[in-house]
Write a protein that holds these residues in place. Sequence first.
Motif, PDB file in Angstrom:
ATOM      1  N   HIS A   1      12.163  -6.774   4.058  1.00  0.00           N
ATOM      2  CA  HIS A   1      11.244  -6.397   3.287  1.00  0.00           C
ATOM      3  C   HIS A   1       9.661  -6.265   4.164  1.00  0.00           C
ATOM      4  O   HIS A   1       8.804  -5.252   4.019  1.00  0.00           O
ATOM      5  CB  HIS A   1      10.754  -7.496   2.343  1.00  0.00           C
TER       6      HIS A   1
ATOM      7  N   HIS B   1       7.053  -3.042   5.414  1.00  0.00           N
ATOM      8  CA  HIS B   1       5.543  -3.261   5.241  1.00  0.00           C
ATOM      9  C   HIS B   1       4.902  -2.511   6.685  1.00  0.00           C
ATOM     10  O   HIS B   1       3.790  -1.943   6.500  1.00  0.00           O
ATOM     11  CB  HIS B   1       4.941  -4.547   4.876  1.00  0.00           C
TER      12      HIS B   1
ATOM     13  N   SER C   1       0.643 -10.530   2.921  1.00  0.00           N
ATOM     14  CA  SER C   1       1.218 -10.369   1.492  1.00  0.00           C
ATOM     15  C   SER C   1       1.047 -11.565   0.783  1.00  0.00           C
ATOM     16  O   SER C   1       0.516 -12.509   0.928  1.00  0.00           O
ATOM     17  CB  SER C   1       2.616  -9.956   1.949  1.00  0.00           C
TER      18      SER C   1
ATOM     19  N   ASP D   1       3.850  -3.573  -2.752  1.00  0.00           N
ATOM     20  CA  ASP D   1       5.381  -3.632  -2.792  1.00  0.00           C
ATOM     21  C   ASP D   1       5.853  -2.138  -3.267  1.00  0.00           C
ATOM     22  O   ASP D   1       5.256  -1.585  -4.324  1.00  0.00           O
ATOM     23  CB  ASP D   1       5.866  -4.432  -3.413  1.00  0.00           C
TER      24      ASP D   1
ATOM     25  N   MET E   1       8.748   2.369   1.601  1.00  0.00           N
ATOM     26  CA  MET E   1       8.467   1.600   2.934  1.00  0.00           C
ATOM     27  C   MET E   1       9.918   1.405   3.185  1.00  0.00           C
ATOM     28  O   MET E   1      10.360   1.171   4.449  1.00  0.00           O
ATOM     29  CB  MET E   1       7.749   0.614   3.013  1.00  0.00           C
TER      30      MET E   1
HETATM   31 ZN    ZN Z   1       5.394  -7.155  -0.036  1.00  0.00          ZN
END
Ligand code: ZN
Length: 343
Positions: free
Chosen positions: A116, A120, A140, A308, A312
């Motif tokens: 994840h 980003h 984040s 989010d 991405m």
């Molecule tokens: Zn995130």
Amino acid sequence: MIVLGIETSCDETSVAIIEQKKTNDFGHVLAENTLSQIKKHSKFGGIVPELASREHENTLNLLTKKTIKEAKINLKKIDAFAATTGPGLLGGLLIGSNYAKTLSLVNNKPFISVNHLQGHILVSRMKKKINFPFLSLLLSGGHTQLLVAKDYNKYEIIGETLDDALGEAFDKTAKSLDYGYPGGPIIEKLASEEKSSNFFKLPKPLINSKNLDFSFSGLKTSIRRITEKPLNKSLKSKLANEFQECVTDILLTKSEKAIKMIKKKMKLNTFVLAGGVASNKFIREKFSSLCNKYSIEFFVPEKKLCVDNAIMIAWAGIERLNKYKKSDSFDKHPKPRWSLENL
Ligand code: ZN
Ligand code: KG4
């Protein structure tokens, strides 16, 4: 190459389909849908993992079908299926990655496991030519890290938070002021309504320490103490404004140190701001000025790509497939904790 990406690591169910016409080209979003669960969680004052899993389970299949329909492509045209496999909440990671693995198995196409945080950071390269290495500050809800991105799968963390992440500090500040979740956009709006200069005298932990680490928990405690007495709207705005200025000052000081340090070691061309907190206008503007001062190119994705999203994840999937050339093993199980230094 066309990749379908799935993001279910926290409280957003998101599906996106990205096309890259040739290797090294930019990515084009064919379709994207994100369902936020914020309303379901807000009455609990934070995310309830069990509830998040159930929502992902209820919506992912429908959202995927809708996204494929909007992309106006046949499922057979999709070259790979990418999903976030960590870090995040285990329930959501299992649902998203098992769904992507099933699609990959049924359609006989690669499955791509995506970190994840890597999503980003890499999404900045989807619409702009940004060469490695570059310096990045990832902000984040769960992470605050200064890092050098050396390649698509090679990162060196040079500083990080020792306790709370910055997004968490925004969320807790909003909660102390009796506002809902997520706190970041609420604090940003409140902060724009009233200027204040050092009325509350907030601490700036570790600002003068030699290393590049951060600490935000002392700030949280100060804010909790200040808000033990009820504050009127004007004082709440003043506090939000001072909180935003205080954390930005800490971020700028550490990032300036990092820029000077890296510049001694290598040619530094670009600074990338990433993660949900990077959608904050005040922080974006201050970082743009900092980079100007050092003649470094500054890049931050559009706000929608900072928070989010599955765009991405699909894009990171394209970058991985371009280099790695094959499917990830189905034995790649979700990892709730997964450092960018162990990809
Ligand atoms: Zn995130
Ligand atoms: O990257 P992200 O969407 O999810 C995680 O991977 O954690 O970041 C979410 C965090 C939340 O803590 C939220 O309050 C914060 O980003 N955030 C903001 C803003 N928009 C979202 N913080 C400050 N200002 C904003 N405008």
